[in-house]
Design a protein around this motif. Structure first.
Motif, PDB file in Angstrom:
ATOM      1  N   PHE A   1     -26.758 -27.934 -19.484  1.00 11.56           N
ATOM      2  CA  PHE A   1     -25.341 -28.193 -19.220  1.00 11.56           C
ATOM      3  C   PHE A   1     -25.138 -28.900 -17.883  1.00 11.56           C
ATOM      4  O   PHE A   1     -24.405 -29.865 -17.768  1.00 11.56           O
ATOM      5  N   THR A   2     -25.859 -28.377 -16.861  1.00  8.86           N
ATOM      6  CA  THR A   2     -25.728 -28.969 -15.533  1.00  8.86           C
ATOM      7  C   THR A   2     -26.166 -30.421 -15.548  1.00  8.86           C
ATOM      8  O   THR A   2     -25.460 -31.309 -15.062  1.00  8.86           O
TER       9      THR A   2
ATOM     10  N   MET B   1     -23.968 -26.581  -9.535  1.00  7.92           N
ATOM     11  CA  MET B   1     -22.783 -26.935 -10.285  1.00  7.92           C
ATOM     12  C   MET B   1     -21.537 -26.789  -9.421  1.00  7.92           C
ATOM     13  O   MET B   1     -20.635 -27.610  -9.479  1.00  7.92           O
TER      14      MET B   1
ATOM     15  N   LEU C   1     -34.183 -21.538 -13.399  1.00  7.52           N
ATOM     16  CA  LEU C   1     -32.887 -21.893 -12.820  1.00  7.52           C
ATOM     17  C   LEU C   1     -31.913 -20.740 -12.950  1.00  7.52           C
ATOM     18  O   LEU C   1     -31.166 -20.423 -12.038  1.00  7.52           O
ATOM     19  N   LYS C   2     -31.992 -20.092 -14.093  1.00  4.80           N
ATOM     20  CA  LYS C   2     -31.047 -19.028 -14.351  1.00  4.80           C
ATOM     21  C   LYS C   2     -31.291 -17.851 -13.415  1.00  4.80           C
ATOM     22  O   LYS C   2     -30.372 -17.276 -12.842  1.00  4.80           O
TER      23      LYS C   2
ATOM     24  N   ILE D   1     -27.868 -23.395 -19.587  1.00  6.20           N
ATOM     25  CA  ILE D   1     -27.196 -23.715 -18.327  1.00  6.20           C
ATOM     26  C   ILE D   1     -27.778 -24.954 -17.664  1.00  6.20           C
ATOM     27  O   ILE D   1     -27.058 -25.809 -17.156  1.00  6.20           O
ATOM     28  N   ALA D   2     -29.096 -25.066 -17.683  1.00  8.34           N
ATOM     29  CA  ALA D   2     -29.723 -26.232 -17.046  1.00  8.34           C
ATOM     30  C   ALA D   2     -29.317 -27.495 -17.775  1.00  8.34           C
ATOM     31  O   ALA D   2     -28.917 -28.483 -17.155  1.00  8.34           O
TER      32      ALA D   2
ATOM     33  N   ALA E   1     -28.807 -23.281 -10.565  1.00  8.34           N
ATOM     34  CA  ALA E   1     -27.975 -24.192 -11.350  1.00  8.34           C
ATOM     35  C   ALA E   1     -26.506 -23.965 -11.047  1.00  8.34           C
ATOM     36  O   ALA E   1     -25.746 -24.912 -10.860  1.00  8.34           O
TER      37      ALA E   1
ATOM     38  N   LEU F   1     -23.782 -33.552 -14.733  1.00  4.28           N
ATOM     39  CA  LEU F   1     -24.080 -34.422 -13.603  1.00  4.28           C
ATOM     40  C   LEU F   1     -24.278 -35.855 -14.057  1.00  4.28           C
ATOM     41  O   LEU F   1     -23.746 -36.796 -13.472  1.00  4.28           O
TER      42      LEU F   1
ATOM     43  N   MET G   1     -21.148 -13.014 -11.335  1.00  6.06           N
ATOM     44  CA  MET G   1     -21.508 -14.402 -11.551  1.00  6.06           C
ATOM     45  C   MET G   1     -22.388 -14.552 -12.777  1.00  6.06           C
ATOM     46  O   MET G   1     -22.255 -15.485 -13.568  1.00  6.06           O
TER      47      MET G   1
ATOM     48  N   PHE H   1     -21.688 -16.770 -15.937  1.00  3.47           N
ATOM     49  CA  PHE H   1     -22.540 -17.856 -16.416  1.00  3.47           C
ATOM     50  C   PHE H   1     -23.317 -17.501 -17.668  1.00  3.47           C
ATOM     51  O   PHE H   1     -23.953 -18.361 -18.256  1.00  3.47           O
TER      52      PHE H   1
ATOM     53  N   ILE I   1     -20.933 -35.381  -5.592  1.00  4.53           N
ATOM     54  CA  ILE I   1     -20.709 -36.679  -6.226  1.00  4.53           C
ATOM     55  C   ILE I   1     -19.520 -37.385  -5.586  1.00  4.53           C
ATOM     56  O   ILE I   1     -19.565 -38.562  -5.243  1.00  4.53           O
TER      57      ILE I   1
ATOM     58  N   CYS J   1     -21.077 -37.525 -14.891  1.00  4.54           N
ATOM     59  CA  CYS J   1     -20.356 -37.969 -13.709  1.00  4.54           C
ATOM     60  C   CYS J   1     -20.962 -39.256 -13.162  1.00  4.54           C
ATOM     61  O   CYS J   1     -20.261 -40.198 -12.792  1.00  4.54           O
ATOM     62  N   LEU J   2     -22.301 -39.281 -13.112  1.00  3.13           N
ATOM     63  CA  LEU J   2     -22.979 -40.471 -12.581  1.00  3.13           C
ATOM     64  C   LEU J   2     -22.689 -41.689 -13.450  1.00  3.13           C
ATOM     65  O   LEU J   2     -22.419 -42.780 -12.944  1.00  3.13           O
TER      66      LEU J   2
ATOM     67  N   PHE K   1     -22.926 -19.557 -20.707  1.00  4.39           N
ATOM     68  CA  PHE K   1     -23.692 -20.774 -20.945  1.00  4.39           C
ATOM     69  C   PHE K   1     -25.070 -20.476 -21.511  1.00  4.39           C
ATOM     70  O   PHE K   1     -25.752 -21.356 -22.010  1.00  4.39           O
ATOM     71  N   GLY K   2     -25.478 -19.189 -21.324  1.00  4.20           N
ATOM     72  CA  GLY K   2     -26.755 -18.766 -21.853  1.00  4.20           C
ATOM     73  C   GLY K   2     -27.897 -19.599 -21.300  1.00  4.20           C
ATOM     74  O   GLY K   2     -27.871 -20.022 -20.161  1.00  4.20           O
ATOM     75  N   LYS K   3     -28.876 -19.832 -22.141  1.00  2.00           N
ATOM     76  CA  LYS K   3     -30.070 -20.533 -21.680  1.00  2.00           C
ATOM     77  C   LYS K   3     -29.803 -22.012 -21.461  1.00  2.00           C
ATOM     78  O   LYS K   3     -30.612 -22.727 -20.912  1.00  2.00           O
TER      79      LYS K   3
END
Lengths: 312, 508
Positions: B20-21, A30, A20-21, B17-18, A26, B25, B6, B10, A37, B28-29, B13-15
């Motif tokens: 975090f996403t 994001m 992803l990175k 990031i996923a 991601a 998400l 970018m 980002f 949403i 929010c849901l 957030f380092g590794k």
């Protein structure tokens, strides 16, 4: 997601996080995540749910009851106010849309000439559009056209007897139309940009050929800004068919329902009578009308809209 | 360039990031779903008393009644005695809640909503502040709006399961809210004395009864009335009786117009209470008891409208749209010398009309009335939401409002004449001129000049009334001649009856 993993199937195995990175995927998700949403929950879901509601009888307090197309049948066959409000809105749109186009085009033309004060004028003329939709302006408008308001006082100075603008069946709708026309700023800006985009070489060539300003406007400027007209026309049609504020705030549909916009009648069905299903049915009917009109205008556009880049 | 920027951004957030996403998400849901499921009762706070937790469910009525019974059993027995003997010098006060119970509301917040003007809002805020001050750590969230918007908001909140703990309720809405299980049956709280109605006459609170359950505690009593400027009558050298006929009002209005140039707005207004009172005096009502038709005849309506049309034609009533100001200040603006109101509006109307001392009489009736037409009405109610997590506390608030004299030191008779005899006695010596006037009027009505209030209007009333107003407006714009009125009223009534029948049929 699966599509992406398949594409990468041949490459050496990587952790999900690393993949992803590497692709910045991601980050992309994001960035759009909140919007997506929001779109699903506040646009798409209510949109589809309102279609379901349109086929039900729903008063908010008790659960929705399925009635099929009853709402539509009643709307078309047994509701005088539905048709009244529909035709009021059509009248409003038919008068306001061309008038607003004309006024905004004229003002844009006047402001396209560079003078020292152009910037000030542009701000001043755009101002009503920023504040125009607000409640305060509607209330001010009401005061201006009130029995003892500004307009009647001015007429009184000229010895003309006062007119009850807002309680006369013939005049009330035009007071509202005028308020709409007065908020020409947004379409004016678009016209202004269109006019600025007309290559000056065309005008120079025409001047050499001896064309006067009027001839140049009709032969050069107008054809070159048809795309702006097109955009403003579509926006104007949709905006006027969805009108609500001015009627709700200034006349509340009076007198004799002559300013009962479709949007106001829909609001009343929903929030005065608590007939959410019926109001949803009304909304869907207007949606169909708007889509049909928009498609028609788009279809017609190939005949009269000119794009400098040939539409590419 | 942009890509590396970018990456750098980002990088923080380092590794993760996923993770975090995914986390954001799903957050929010989760938020989304929790708001969608608003219809279900919110989970109870852990510190809430067990009885409250149980009574939150919007289950069947019998079940709810059982839970409430257990809730009521917790209330201390001694409460009933405390209010029975008020000393006239000090304000009557309901028994204080136990201190240990009071402590349990720390960090909680009670939501209370009402409709009304600024004056009411300020007064209500003041009494609520006093109420929450008794419970350390308790906060209040208040919501208020104009009457026109209030039920739009309340219905929306009801649909989302977000009703306030305590809400002001109207006579016309209490039945649908009770039937839909949105407001609480308060019988158990009344039986246990937690809401103490021992000093309150049964007729005072009967308006809150729905199918034998008390779903709202009356805030006070009022009655419909006409307010007018007595000075104008004096100037014109005429008098008006306490229960005038429409003809009398018309004749007096003509005299007033000739002497002072002031018109009478009620002769040009299509307010449904006019025909309601007209019909009641002749044994009818606004809606038939079964709710499937209107309760008056085309002859009655045609007769009333005929008089109003004459008044408009002769200039005794204002032309439609002639007056565009606030109705509340119409008398002060000299646009009318008379206007309809409810008794609790006397003081605000006096104020809106330049501190005038308005006089009061009954609604006009036709000749040949066969019974008193005016009724005493519960001004409004306080109801408690079934979804409330603070039902015991809400009941305490209702008790506070009913029995605490200090409430009325602040609010006066804004929500009607207090229902508790002890509170009325306490207020009597400090009554204002307006209060004294209202008291006299209510006494006069109670003394054989009133008949019982009709059941609340059916839910579809707003649609019926829209039809009524549409045709009435056409009449005021003189689209019909006098000869046409019988036919016009006949077809209007048929149309309104059609709406009522359809609605009744849909309910079954």
């Amino acid at each position: 997601m699966p599509a992406i993993s398949q594409k990468r199937a041949g490459s050496k195995p990587m952790g999900l996080a690393a993949r992803l990175k590497k692709n910045n995927i991601a980050a992309g998700y994001m960035f759009i995540g909140l919007y997506v949403i929001g779109f699903f929950s506040f646009v798409l879901f209510p949109f589809l749910y309102s279609f379901y509601l349109a086929l039900t009888d729903y008063d908010v307090l008790t659960p929705a009851r399925w009635v099929g197309v009853d709402n539509f049948v009643k709307m078309f066959t047994a509701d005088d106010l539905f048709w009244k409000s529909f035709f009021v809105t059509v009248k409003f749109a038919v008068v306001q849309v061309p008038l607003k186009l004309l006024v905004s085009l004229l003002v844009a033309l006047a402001l396209s000439k560079a003078t020292k004060l152009t910037g000030v004028y542009r701000v001043v003329y755009y101002m009503p559009s920023i504040v125009g939709g607000s409640v305060a302006v509607a209330m001010t408008w009401k005061q201006i056209w009130d029995n003892s308001g500004l307009v009647n006082s001015a007429l009184g100075q000229l010895g003309i007897p006062a007119v009850r603008w807002l309680s006369n069946e013939r005049t009330a709708i035009y007071v509202l139309i005028l308020l709409g026309v007065w908020q020409f700023g947004a379409s004016m800006l678009i016209f202004l940009a269109g006019i600025k985009n007309v290559p000056s070489s065309l005008h120079e060539a025409a001047i050499v050929d001896g064309a006067g300003p009027v001839k140049r406007f009709f032969a050069i400027t107008l054809p070159m800004i048809t795309s702006s007209i097109f955009f403003n026309l579509i926006n104007g049609i949709i905006g006027s068919l969805q009108a609500f504020n001015s009627s709700y705030l200034i006349t509340s549909g009076k007198p004799l329902n002559s300013t009962l916009y479709y949007g106001l009648q829909m609001y009343r069905q929903a929030f005065d009578h608590f007939k959410m299903g019926y109001a949803s049915a009304m909304a869907w009917f207007m949606f169909v009308i708007i889509v049909a009109l928009t498609v028609a205008v788009f279809r017609s556009s190939s005949a009269w809209v000119f794009y400098q880049d040939e539409g590419r | 360039m942009a890509k590396s920027a970018m990456k750098r951004f980002f990088g923080i957030f380092g590794k993760n990031i996923a993770a975090f996403t995914v986390l954001s998400l799903s957050l929010c849901l989760a938020l989304l779903f929790s708001s969608c499921e608003g219809g279900a009762p919110a989970p109870a706070g852990t510190s809430a008393p067990a009885s409250e937790t149980a009574s939150q469910t919007t289950a069947s009525q019998t079940e709810a009644a059982q839970t409430e019974a257990s809730a009521g059993a917790d209330a201390p027995e001694s409460q009933t005695e405390a209010t029975s003997a008020p000393a006239s010098a000090t304000a009557p006060a309901p028994a204080q809640a136990d201190s240990d119970e009071a402590a349990s509301y720390d960090g909680k917040s009670i939501r209370i909503s009402w409709w009304g003007n600024d004056v009411r809002t300020n007064m209500t805020n003041e009494i609520i502040d006093t109420f929450v001050a008794k419970y350390p750590g308790l906060k209040a969230e208040v919501e208020y709006s104009a009457f026109g918007d209030y039920f739009t908001k309340l219905n929306t909140q009801a649909a989302g399961g977000q009703l306030p703990d305590v809400m002001q309720m109207d006579y016309s809405k209490i039945v649908p809210f009770a039937d839909s299980g949105l407001i609480l049956n308060l019988n158990a709280y009344i039986d246990s004395g937690r809401i103490d109605l021992s000093g309150v006459g049964d007729t005072m609170v009967s308006g809150g009864l729905v199918n034998g359950g008390m779903y709202g505690i009356t805030t006070g009593v009022n009655a419909p009335c006409m307010l007018y400027d007595p000075q104008v009558l004096e100037d014109a050298g005429v008098t008006l009786s306490m229960a005038p006929t429409w003809t009398e009002v018309y004749e007096v209005s003509k005299a007033v117009l000739a002497a002072t140039g002031i018109k009478n707005a009620i002769l040009g207004i299509g307010w449904e209470n006019y025909i309601d009172m007209y019909a009641r005096s002749l044994g009818g009502s606004l809606y038939a008891p079964d709710g499937k038709s209107v309760g008056y005849t085309a002859e009655m309506l045609a007769a009333l409208w005929d008089l109003q049309l004459t008044a408009i034609e002769e200039g005794v009533a204002p032309e439609p749209g002639e007056y565009s100001g606030e109705v509340a200040s119409i008398i002060g603006n000299k646009a009318s010398w008379m206007i309809d109101a409810f008794t609790n509006q006397l003081a605000p109307y006096n104020e809106s009309n330049g501190n005038m001392q308005l006089a009061m009489c009954e609604y006009p009736v036709p000749e040949g009335a066969i019974r008193p037409h005016t009724y005493l009405k519960p001004t409004m109610f306080w109801s408690v939401a079934t979804t409330s997590g603070l039902q015991d506390l809400s009941a305490d608030f209702l008790n506070y409002f009913t029995n605490d004299g200090t409430v009325f030191d602040v609010c006066g008779t804004d929500r009607g004449m207090p229902i508790s005899a002890a509170v009325r006695e306490y207020l009597a010596p400090k009554a204002s001129e307006a209060d004294r006037q209202i008291g006299e009027y209510l006494d006069y009505l109670a003394d054989g000049h009133s008949s019982p209030i009709d059941p609340p209007a059916p839910a579809v009333m707003s649609e019926v009334y829209t039809e009524y107003l549409t045709v009435f407006e056409q009449m005021t714009y003189r689209q019909y001649s006098h000869d046409e009125l019988p036919g016009v009223t006949q077809s209007l009534i048929e149309k309104m009856n059609g709406i009522l029948r359809d609605a009744a049929a849909a309910e079954q």
